[in-house]
Design an enzyme around this catalytic site. Structure first.
Site, PDB file in Angstrom:
ATOM      1  N   ALA A 119       4.756  57.761  12.825  1.00  0.00           N
ATOM      2  CA  ALA A 119       6.008  57.117  12.432  1.00  0.00           C
ATOM      3  C   ALA A 119       6.605  56.369  13.612  1.00  0.00           C
ATOM      4  O   ALA A 119       6.287  56.644  14.768  1.00  0.00           O
ATOM      5  CB  ALA A 119       7.005  58.166  11.921  1.00  0.00           C
ATOM      6  N   ASP A 120       7.479  55.435  13.286  1.00  0.00           N
ATOM      7  CA  ASP A 120       8.236  54.728  14.306  1.00  0.00           C
ATOM      8  C   ASP A 120       9.601  54.372  13.739  1.00  0.00           C
ATOM      9  O   ASP A 120       9.710  53.992  12.572  1.00  0.00           O
ATOM     10  CB  ASP A 120       7.516  53.457  14.764  1.00  0.00           C
ATOM     11  CG  ASP A 120       8.158  52.898  16.018  1.00  0.00           C
ATOM     12  OD1 ASP A 120       7.944  53.494  17.094  1.00  0.00           O
ATOM     13  OD2 ASP A 120       8.884  51.896  15.931  1.00  0.00           O
TER      14      ASP A 120
END
Length: 188
Positions: A68-69
């Site tokens: 994720a970011d």
């Protein structure tokens, strides 16, 4: 099938534990620079995919890799992690008394399958005094967080309301995460 979290974020690990998932942490080490002219949604998706690919190369073929970011966006500009206390103070001043968007991309890599989802949440901040900003910076919470704040900590006092995913603002939108895992056949 083993779940691998491609992140060293304790907040993402806490969120996965909250929903009862067992996983192993293996952080990615990639360049997180924004490309010239890159749109925020393209940036977070590119980062989540790159982190997942990096870790997938180091894992077994039957491992499911979750990455994720998160980015904070104000006036169309991505606010990353602050580089200094002064940078964090500047970010908080920009967020003060207005709304901003928090965008988190999630990617799931399993075998040849790649799935990506993006969560967008509007966050409304109260007006912050210099004293409130300095007191918050003294907690140390701003140091490693996109936009210079963590909604799950002391900065919760700044948030008037949100429209969207609380877990997405923390760093891993749980609805989207579980949906992507289902899409690739991962069972909890």
């Amino acid at each position: 099938m083993r779940l691998i979290l491609a992140s060293s974020s304790p907040r993402r690990a806490d969120l996965l534990q909250q929903i009862g998932l067992r996983f192993t942490v293996r952080a990615a080490n990639i360049d997180e620079s924004v490309l010239p002219g890159e749109a925020p949604n393209a940036y977070v998706a590119r980062m989540a995919i790159a982190k997942g690919r990096e870790v997938s190369r180091l894992c077994a073929a039957d491992d499911c890799v979750l990455a994720a970011d998160t980015a904070v966006i104000v006036d169309g500009r991505i606010l990353g992690k602050p580089s200094s206390r002064g940078d964090a103070a500047m970010m908080l001043r920009r967020l003060s008394g207005r709304s901003h968007e928090v965008m988190t991309a999630v990617s799931v890599h399993y075998g040849e399958a790649l799935r990506v989802a993006i969560s967008k949440t509007e966050v409304f901040f109260a007006s912050l005094s210099d004293a409130e900003i300095n007191n918050y910076l003294n907690t140390g919470e701003a140091d490693d967080k996109a936009g210079g704040y963590g909604i799950q900590g002391h900065a919760a006092c700044f948030v008037q309301r949100i429209h969207g995913s609380y877990s997405g603002v923390v760093g891993l939108p749980l609805y989207e995460t579980v949906d992507l895992l289902k899409q690739v056949g991962f069972s909890r």
